[in-house]
Design a protein around this motif. Structure first.
Motif, short mmCIF file in Angstrom:
data_model
loop_
_atom_site.label_atom_id
_atom_site.label_comp_id
_atom_site.label_asym_id
_atom_site.label_seq_id
_atom_site.Cartn_x
_atom_site.Cartn_y
_atom_site.Cartn_z
N ALA A 86 13.42 -6.21 7.58
CA ALA A 86 12.45 -5.32 7.81
C ALA A 86 12.29 -4.02 6.90
CB ALA A 86 12.83 -4.49 9.21
N VAL A 87 12.59 -4.28 5.65
CA VAL A 87 12.19 -3.48 4.75
C VAL A 87 11.83 -4.22 3.15
CG1 VAL A 87 13.40 -1.64 3.34
CG2 VAL A 87 14.21 -2.31 5.34
N MET A 88 10.81 -3.78 2.75
CA MET A 88 10.31 -4.14 1.32
C MET A 88 10.99 -3.14 0.31
SD MET A 88 6.47 -4.78 -0.33
CE MET A 88 6.07 -6.22 0.67
N TRP A 89 11.58 -3.68 -0.89
CA TRP A 89 12.20 -2.86 -1.87
C TRP A 89 11.31 -3.02 -3.03
CZ3 TRP A 89 16.44 -0.21 -0.06
CH2 TRP A 89 16.99 -0.55 1.20
N HIS A 90 11.40 -1.83 -3.87
CA HIS A 90 11.02 -1.88 -5.21
C HIS A 90 12.25 -2.82 -6.05
CE1 HIS A 90 9.95 -0.87 -9.58
NE2 HIS A 90 9.04 -0.62 -9.10
N TYR A 112 -0.85 4.48 11.88
CA TYR A 112 0.58 4.48 12.23
C TYR A 112 1.17 5.78 11.65
CZ TYR A 112 0.53 2.40 7.52
OH TYR A 112 0.37 1.94 6.35
N ALA A 113 2.11 6.26 12.22
CA ALA A 113 2.91 7.35 11.85
C ALA A 113 3.73 6.88 10.55
CB ALA A 113 3.58 8.08 12.92
N SER A 114 4.35 7.78 10.23
CA SER A 114 5.28 7.76 8.89
C SER A 114 6.29 8.52 8.64
CB SER A 114 4.71 7.05 7.78
OG SER A 114 3.87 8.18 7.02
N PHE A 115 7.46 8.53 8.12
CA PHE A 115 8.23 9.51 7.50
C PHE A 115 8.97 9.06 6.69
CE2 PHE A 115 10.30 7.21 10.94
CZ PHE A 115 11.52 7.04 10.69
N PHE A 116 9.57 10.01 5.75
CA PHE A 116 10.32 9.58 4.45
C PHE A 116 11.78 9.50 4.85
CE2 PHE A 116 6.93 11.91 2.43
CZ PHE A 116 6.45 10.86 1.60
N VAL A 117 12.43 8.72 4.14
CA VAL A 117 13.79 8.47 4.25
C VAL A 117 14.84 8.62 3.03
CG1 VAL A 117 15.52 6.57 5.36
CG2 VAL A 117 13.16 6.62 6.10
N THR A 118 15.71 9.24 3.06
CA THR A 118 16.35 9.58 1.97
C THR A 118 18.02 9.60 2.20
OG1 THR A 118 16.71 12.02 2.58
CG2 THR A 118 14.59 11.56 1.42
N LYS A 119 18.67 10.00 1.04
CA LYS A 119 19.98 9.82 0.97
C LYS A 119 20.54 10.44 2.40
CE LYS A 119 22.57 12.06 -1.83
NZ LYS A 119 23.31 12.66 -3.18
N LYS A 141 0.83 -1.20 -0.12
CA LYS A 141 0.06 0.08 0.02
C LYS A 141 0.82 1.21 0.02
CE LYS A 141 -1.51 1.80 3.73
NZ LYS A 141 -2.64 1.99 4.81
N GLU A 142 1.93 1.43 0.68
CA GLU A 142 2.71 2.49 1.16
C GLU A 142 3.49 2.67 -0.38
OE1 GLU A 142 2.86 4.62 3.22
OE2 GLU A 142 1.61 3.71 4.59
N LEU A 143 3.98 1.71 -0.81
CA LEU A 143 4.98 1.48 -2.14
C LEU A 143 4.02 2.10 -3.27
CD1 LEU A 143 7.16 -1.47 -1.58
CD2 LEU A 143 7.97 0.78 -1.78
N SER A 144 2.73 1.67 -3.34
CA SER A 144 1.85 1.96 -4.55
C SER A 144 1.30 3.39 -4.45
CB SER A 144 0.76 0.80 -4.52
OG SER A 144 1.04 -0.26 -4.44
N LYS A 145 1.10 3.90 -3.32
CA LYS A 145 0.47 5.29 -3.05
C LYS A 145 1.63 6.35 -3.07
CE LYS A 145 0.07 5.84 1.92
NZ LYS A 145 -1.04 5.82 2.87
N GLN A 146 2.88 5.92 -2.89
CA GLN A 146 3.78 7.04 -2.40
C GLN A 146 4.78 6.93 -3.78
OE1 GLN A 146 3.83 9.26 -0.31
NE2 GLN A 146 2.56 8.40 1.63
N ASN A 147 5.50 7.71 -4.01
CA ASN A 147 6.77 7.76 -5.07
C ASN A 147 7.98 7.53 -4.34
OD1 ASN A 147 8.07 8.24 -7.43
ND2 ASN A 147 8.30 10.31 -7.01
N LYS A 204 14.40 7.67 -2.45
CA LYS A 204 13.54 7.73 -1.45
C LYS A 204 12.63 6.71 -0.99
CE LYS A 204 10.02 10.77 -1.69
NZ LYS A 204 9.04 11.95 -1.92
N GLY A 205 12.56 6.72 0.45
CA GLY A 205 11.66 5.54 0.87
C GLY A 205 10.81 6.20 2.02
#
Length: 310
Positions: A162-166, A138-145, A107-113, A197-198
């Protein structure tokens, strides 16, 4: 509808693997394949798996081929080469997956870039309590370089499961197969440093089983193979940071400090040689490295005396 490839490397885990696979069967998201790579185990894993493989064709069982080096990294690389899904996730053969794991990550990977979805992981000992929490709030936040440093110092842990990747994250990126510890730490920092970005969600979706013969348990028991692997992983991480100009002074201080625990490998000398520092920088870090044990002892004494207590 996207498809998820679950990659599970296994080695002599007949005692636990069936419970792990049953937790995958219980997923609320159904469009998945589970690629099980046997790293040449000698127990009765194949016999244990036979019924579930027959009942559910989404489980696929392979023996690691000689093209891939023996070990977890080689087995996972084989799984990556076999994977057909849009998304990839790695599960261990002795852990338990929350039923909503795949659903919420997709759901998160589909709705977010975003290119990955990170989530929380808890640990358990002995028997597992299946009293799951099913909230979708639940809360969420973006993760970048910019968060690579947090990953590396474990302020923002990227646990292996604990990570799903494209799947595109692994275009040109694979596990370093000679690493027998910290292989995901090295790879995941390399992927994140490539400017993707994740998203990280504040929900526990995976439960790791703790026991003495795990890789982590062996590392903290000073297993020489695991320790040598961590040393090699540190050097690979530093090489990547240097190449991408991401090595901050605070990160270098972190790794120089870490080198004091790996004196048997002359890790500090290898770090200085790798980074090609100026004479002044070499002298500065040599002084920092040489005096760190003394400063640490003084700090511990002061803390014990209560000077640093609030």
């Amino acid at each position: 509808m996207p498809k998820v490839s679950i990659i599970m490397a296994t080695y002599n885990r007949a005692e636990y693997i069936l419970e792990s696979l049953q937790s995958i069967q219980a997923q609320t998201f159904k469009d998945w394949e589970c690629i099980i790579i046997d790293d040449g185990g000698t127990d009765n894993t194949a016999e244990i798996l036979a019924p579930i493989l027959k009942q559910n064709i989404r489980f696929k069982y392979f023996m690691r081929t000689s093209k891939y080096q023996k070990g977890l990294p080689g087995s996972r690389n084989y799984g990556l080469d076999l994977a057909q899904g849009d998304y990839v996730i790695f599960f261990d053969d002795d852990d338990i997956v929350h039923p909503q794991n795949l659903e919420l990550c997709v759901k998160e990977l589909s709705k977010q870039n975003v290119s990955f979805c990170r989530y929380l992981r808890n640990v358990f000992f002995d028997d597992f309590d299946y009293n799951f929490e099913f909230s979708k709030d639940y809360a969420s936040f973006f993760v970048t370089k910019s968060d690579v440093e947090k990953l590396l110092i474990n302020e923002l842990p990227f646990n292996s499961c604990a990570v799903m990747w494209h799947r595109t994250c692994f275009d040109g990126n694979r596990f370093v197969e000679h690493l027998m510890y910290a292989e995901e730490w090295e790879l995941y920092s390399r992927i994140l440093s490539s400017d993707i970005k994740g998203i990280s969600i504040e929900k526990c979706l995976f439960f790791g089983r703790k026991h003495a013969d795990s890789n982590t348990g062996e590392f903290y028991s000073n297993n020489p193979i695991r320790r040598a692997s961590k040393k090699d992983a540190i050097l690979l991480v530093l090489e990547n940071l240097k190449e991408k100009q991401l090595l901050s002074s605070s990160l270098l201080r972190y790794f120089v400090t870490m080198a004091t625990d790996f004196k048997e490998y002359n890790l500090f000398t290898q770090i200085i040689a790798l980074l090609e520092l100026s004479i002044f920088e070499k002298i500065k870090w040599q002084f920092f490295y040489s005096t760190f044990p003394l400063r640490l002892s003084v700090y511990k004494l002061k803390k014990k005396s209560g000077k640093y207590n609030s």
